[in-house]
Write a protein that holds these residues in place. Structure first.
Motif, PDB file in Angstrom:
ATOM      1  N   LEU A   1      52.556  36.607  -0.834  1.00 54.96           N
ATOM      2  CA  LEU A   1      53.503  35.878   0.008  1.00 54.96           C
ATOM      3  C   LEU A   1      53.007  34.507   0.427  1.00 54.96           C
ATOM      4  CD1 LEU A   1      54.344  38.911   2.296  1.00 54.96           C
ATOM      5  CD2 LEU A   1      56.055  37.683   0.948  1.00 54.96           C
ATOM      6  N   LEU A   2      51.739  34.231   0.254  1.00 55.09           N
ATOM      7  CA  LEU A   2      51.135  33.054   0.858  1.00 55.09           C
ATOM      8  C   LEU A   2      51.731  31.755   0.330  1.00 55.09           C
ATOM      9  CD1 LEU A   2      49.074  31.874   2.789  1.00 55.09           C
ATOM     10  CD2 LEU A   2      47.362  32.012   0.960  1.00 55.09           C
ATOM     11  N   ALA A   3      51.924  31.656  -0.976  1.00 56.76           N
ATOM     12  CA  ALA A   3      52.424  30.400  -1.551  1.00 56.76           C
ATOM     13  C   ALA A   3      53.785  30.038  -0.989  1.00 56.76           C
ATOM     14  CB  ALA A   3      52.482  30.509  -3.072  1.00 56.76           C
ATOM     15  N   ASP A   4      54.668  31.014  -0.851  1.00 54.09           N
ATOM     16  CA  ASP A   4      56.005  30.731  -0.331  1.00 54.09           C
ATOM     17  C   ASP A   4      55.972  30.388   1.152  1.00 54.09           C
ATOM     18  OD1 ASP A   4      57.184  31.158  -2.785  1.00 54.09           O
ATOM     19  OD2 ASP A   4      57.622  33.267  -2.391  1.00 54.09           O
ATOM     20  N   ILE A   5      55.126  31.048   1.905  1.00 54.07           N
ATOM     21  CA  ILE A   5      55.079  30.784   3.346  1.00 54.07           C
ATOM     22  C   ILE A   5      54.419  29.448   3.637  1.00 54.07           C
ATOM     23  CG2 ILE A   5      53.907  31.537   5.472  1.00 54.07           C
ATOM     24  CD1 ILE A   5      54.687  34.396   4.694  1.00 54.07           C
ATOM     25  N   ALA A   6      53.438  29.069   2.855  1.00 52.57           N
ATOM     26  CA  ALA A   6      52.765  27.782   3.061  1.00 52.57           C
ATOM     27  C   ALA A   6      53.546  26.618   2.482  1.00 52.57           C
ATOM     28  CB  ALA A   6      51.371  27.821   2.442  1.00 52.57           C
ATOM     29  N   ALA A   7      54.487  26.882   1.577  1.00 50.00           N
ATOM     30  CA  ALA A   7      55.212  25.815   0.879  1.00 50.00           C
ATOM     31  C   ALA A   7      55.918  24.834   1.800  1.00 50.00           C
ATOM     32  CB  ALA A   7      56.213  26.418  -0.106  1.00 50.00           C
ATOM     33  N   PRO A   8      56.570  25.262   2.896  1.00 48.49           N
ATOM     34  CA  PRO A   8      57.274  24.295   3.741  1.00 48.49           C
ATOM     35  C   PRO A   8      56.400  23.198   4.308  1.00 48.49           C
ATOM     36  CG  PRO A   8      57.976  26.531   4.257  1.00 48.49           C
ATOM     37  CD  PRO A   8      56.801  26.630   3.328  1.00 48.49           C
TER      38      PRO A   8
ATOM     39  N   SER B   1      52.525  27.144   9.624  1.00 39.51           N
ATOM     40  CA  SER B   1      53.868  27.185   9.076  1.00 39.51           C
ATOM     41  C   SER B   1      54.819  27.215  10.267  1.00 39.51           C
ATOM     42  CB  SER B   1      54.059  28.402   8.163  1.00 39.51           C
ATOM     43  OG  SER B   1      55.297  28.344   7.491  1.00 39.51           O
ATOM     44  N   ASP B   2      56.091  27.376  10.025  1.00 42.49           N
ATOM     45  CA  ASP B   2      57.034  27.489  11.132  1.00 42.49           C
ATOM     46  C   ASP B   2      57.718  28.843  11.075  1.00 42.49           C
ATOM     47  OD1 ASP B   2      60.001  26.913   9.884  1.00 42.49           O
ATOM     48  OD2 ASP B   2      58.452  25.798   8.819  1.00 42.49           O
ATOM     49  N   MET B   3      58.178  29.294  12.216  1.00 46.49           N
ATOM     50  CA  MET B   3      58.749  30.633  12.336  1.00 46.49           C
ATOM     51  C   MET B   3      59.943  30.829  11.405  1.00 46.49           C
ATOM     52  SD  MET B   3      57.249  32.788  14.406  1.00 46.49           S
ATOM     53  CE  MET B   3      58.479  33.847  15.154  1.00 46.49           C
ATOM     54  N   GLU B   4      60.761  29.822  11.257  1.00 50.62           N
ATOM     55  CA  GLU B   4      61.929  29.959  10.404  1.00 50.62           C
ATOM     56  C   GLU B   4      61.516  30.234   8.966  1.00 50.62           C
ATOM     57  OE1 GLU B   4      66.058  27.799  10.568  1.00 50.62           O
ATOM     58  OE2 GLU B   4      64.666  26.519   9.457  1.00 50.62           O
ATOM     59  N   ALA B   5      60.518  29.497   8.480  1.00 50.22           N
ATOM     60  CA  ALA B   5      60.064  29.701   7.106  1.00 50.22           C
ATOM     61  C   ALA B   5      59.443  31.086   6.935  1.00 50.22           C
ATOM     62  CB  ALA B   5      59.055  28.618   6.727  1.00 50.22           C
ATOM     63  N   ILE B   6      58.642  31.505   7.908  1.00 50.01           N
ATOM     64  CA  ILE B   6      57.987  32.808   7.817  1.00 50.01           C
ATOM     65  C   ILE B   6      59.024  33.925   7.781  1.00 50.01           C
ATOM     66  CG2 ILE B   6      56.476  34.427   9.028  1.00 50.01           C
ATOM     67  CD1 ILE B   6      55.024  31.921  10.164  1.00 50.01           C
ATOM     68  N   GLU B   7      59.986  33.878   8.686  1.00 52.00           N
ATOM     69  CA  GLU B   7      61.010  34.921   8.722  1.00 52.00           C
ATOM     70  C   GLU B   7      61.879  34.905   7.476  1.00 52.00           C
ATOM     71  OE1 GLU B   7      63.415  35.204  12.166  1.00 52.00           O
ATOM     72  OE2 GLU B   7      61.733  35.500  13.538  1.00 52.00           O
ATOM     73  N   THR B   8      62.203  33.720   6.979  1.00 52.70           N
ATOM     74  CA  THR B   8      63.044  33.620   5.784  1.00 52.70           C
ATOM     75  C   THR B   8      62.358  34.265   4.585  1.00 52.70           C
ATOM     76  OG1 THR B   8      64.115  31.592   6.566  1.00 52.70           O
ATOM     77  CG2 THR B   8      64.195  32.021   4.207  1.00 52.70           C
ATOM     78  N   VAL B   9      61.076  33.956   4.407  1.00 53.36           N
ATOM     79  CA  VAL B   9      60.332  34.508   3.273  1.00 53.36           C
ATOM     80  C   VAL B   9      60.195  36.021   3.413  1.00 53.36           C
ATOM     81  CG1 VAL B   9      58.075  34.568   2.137  1.00 53.36           C
ATOM     82  CG2 VAL B   9      59.089  32.369   2.784  1.00 53.36           C
ATOM     83  N   LEU B  10      59.855  36.499   4.601  1.00 49.60           N
ATOM     84  CA  LEU B  10      59.661  37.935   4.788  1.00 49.60           C
ATOM     85  C   LEU B  10      60.973  38.700   4.665  1.00 49.60           C
ATOM     86  CD1 LEU B  10      57.093  37.961   7.736  1.00 49.60           C
ATOM     87  CD2 LEU B  10      56.654  38.460   5.324  1.00 49.60           C
ATOM     88  N   ALA B  11      62.076  38.137   5.163  1.00 50.65           N
ATOM     89  CA  ALA B  11      63.372  38.813   5.037  1.00 50.65           C
ATOM     90  C   ALA B  11      63.787  38.910   3.578  1.00 50.65           C
ATOM     91  CB  ALA B  11      64.435  38.070   5.839  1.00 50.65           C
ATOM     92  N   ALA B  12      63.568  37.830   2.827  1.00 49.88           N
ATOM     93  CA  ALA B  12      63.912  37.854   1.404  1.00 49.88           C
ATOM     94  C   ALA B  12      63.073  38.875   0.657  1.00 49.88           C
ATOM     95  CB  ALA B  12      63.730  36.457   0.797  1.00 49.88           C
TER      96      ALA B  12
END
Length: 508
Positions: A68-75, A128-139
């Motif tokens: 998950l790290l690459a997607d969460i750090a991407a923003p 990272s920001d909360m929105e990005a973290i939640e978006t990645v984890l929900a997906a």
């Protein structure tokens, strides 16, 4: 026997902790339902700048081990990113974090003090920001088959020896287990009558986005005053603390006039607020549940512990709960958990939570607007500016020193496994995507291969040399990435077998 319950686990709360736990449980194929009171996940408080969250080493490693790290750090790579939202961005030295606002700097940290850390994708800290973290984890949770229902907050539940009946939004759900990840004010802990103890607040904290008549009246950065503390980032991002015993938190609407009055008292200026775009309050209330489990109901994240956001450790603490609990609850539901495995969730995570609450309280003690606190803060400032001091605070803030008391004699047991780069270029973290344990044998010994075969469904046996093996010959890693057993020389097979039985149950 057929299970009469449609779900193995119902999770209350679709924040990062609940979503990450759902992902962990789905690795074992469990039927998971996530119930969330909010109808929509979007919130301006989850976006920059207020949504910025520092991620600690254990969190970064957990995301790396699950891909998950690459997607969460991407923003962080886009314009207007997390770095640009930080008030320290124009400083000549790069801060690595802070304690009560007293910064330690990256160039002062001595990483050689951490001999079991290896360079790789999972660093010691990022943001990272909360929105990005939640978006990645929900997906990820949805893609793995977890069911997420929004607009359905848990209202209550009834439990028996065999299941839990949950009431939410007029609907009834049945599950074998219920996990409360619904925050500090959530229903699960209250309805479950978990004891919640701690210390009451000393201050009300404010995070606001305002328009100022003259932004130059306030100096950017963090400032301690005779009445509190404030941090200012132009043009109008302000965090401030007023020591009022938490009297204003969630007691009345936040108006521009009130924000202006508090800002004037805290800053000692006659600054004028012309518009209030966004505002929220918080306190330093520090409470923790005395138990994380009652029968078939468990707590994780803010439902189990609350404290001030100072130092940004709350999210990391909750995600650590999810990583620790997921594989243990899954093994319990599958029926292959050894005795006491689920109890070890509380035994390992409660002390970590207690340490974070005390860390938060210590910061509040330094922030009090008193001569005693200012004198003590001056001493801490001198200490944190030394190499040993910066390294100590980095180890605590980044979570590098986290170690569970697992009873092993080897100094690596209980610590996060090093991210070894194996002979074919594969990293240890990449080998943990399935959520199984890992037996890494650098020399390919037949007895260790046979041991791994006895738990082949729960432990992956890997025989490979590594670019840097740190003097080790073999190690057994739990599904959450923490070392259960390690050997420097000739492995003790009996000792390794005992460790495998302790954490993975009876062999197949």
């Amino acid at each position: 026997m057929q299970n009469p319950n449609p779900y193995d686990v119902v999770i209350a709360g679709a924040g990062p902790v609940g979503l990450f736990l759902a992902c962990e449980l789905r690795l074992s194929g469990l039927r998971v339902l996530v119930l969330e009171q909010a109808e929509h996940p979007a919130s301006p408080l989850k976006r920059l700048p207020f949504g910025m969250r520092g991620l600690s080493a254990p969190t970064i490693e957990a995301f790396h081990r699950r891909g998950l790290l690459a997607d969460i750090a991407a923003p962080r790579q886009v314009a207007g990113d997390v770095s640009a939202a930080a008030h320290w961005i124009k400083q000549p030295r790069r801060p690595g974090g802070h304690f009560a606002g007293i910064q330690f700097h990256l160039d002062a940290v001595d990483s050689s003090k951490w001999p079991y850390r290896l360079p790789g994708p999972a660093g010691t800290h990022t943001a990272s920001d909360m929105e990005a973290i939640e978006t990645v984890l929900a997906a990820r949770a949805s893609a793995m088959g977890a069911e997420i229902r929004r607009g359905l907050g848990v209202e209550g539940f009834d439990r028996s020896d065999g299941d839990v009946t949950i009431r939410a939004g007029g609907a009834i759900f049945r599950a074998r287990w219920l996990v409360g990840c619904d925050g500090g004010r959530g229903t699960v802990r209250k309805a479950g009558r978990f004891e919640f103890v701690g210390t009451d607040p000393e201050f009300t904290g404010y995070s606001v986005d305002v328009e100022l008549a003259d932004p130059k009246q306030l100096e950017p950065g963090r400032h301690y005053t005779a009445t509190g503390m404030y941090t200012y980032g132009r043009p109008g991002t302000i965090a401030m603390v007023e020591f009022d015993g938490g009297a204003f938190h969630r007691t009345q609407p936040i108006t521009p006039e009130h924000v202006q009055a508090v800002l004037r008292r805290v800053s000692g200026t006659d600054v004028t607020v012309t518009a209030l775009r966004l505002a929220t309050t918080w306190t330093d209330r520090a409470y923790q549940a005395t138990a994380y489990r009652k029968g078939r109901v468990l707590l994780a994240g803010d439902a189990a512990h609350i404290h001030s956001p100072l130092g940004g450790q709350g999210l990391n603490l909750g995600l650590g709960d999810a990583m620790n609990l997921g594989w243990k609850l899954a093994a319990t539901i599958r029926g292959d958990a050894p005795a006491g495995l689920l109890d070890s969730y509380f035994e390992e995570r409660h002390p970590v939570g207690a340490d974070v609450l005390d860390w938060s309280r210590a910061q509040v003690a330094l922030m009090r607007p008193s001569r005693d606190s200012r004198a003590l803060a001056a001493i801490v400032r001198d200490l944190i500016d030394t190499r040993d001091g910066a390294t100590y605070f980095a180890e605590r803030v980044w979570g590098v020193g986290l170690r569970y008391d697992l009873g092993g004699a080897h100094p690596l047991v209980g610590r996060s496994a090093p991210d070894f780069e194996l002979a074919d270029g594969t990293r240890l973290g990449e080998l943990m995507r399935s959520g199984r344990g890992l037996l890494l044998d650098f020399d390919g010994r037949a007895p260790l291969q046979a041991l791994g075969g006895r738990w082949s469904g729960r432990i992956a046996y890997i025989a490979s040399d590594a670019r840097e093996r740190l003097g080790l010959s073999a190690l057994l890693v739990r599904p959450d990435g923490f070392v259960a057993w390690a050997a420097d020389g000739e492995p003790d097979i009996e000792e390794a077998t005992q460790a495998a039985s302790r954490w993975f149950g009876e062999p197949e």
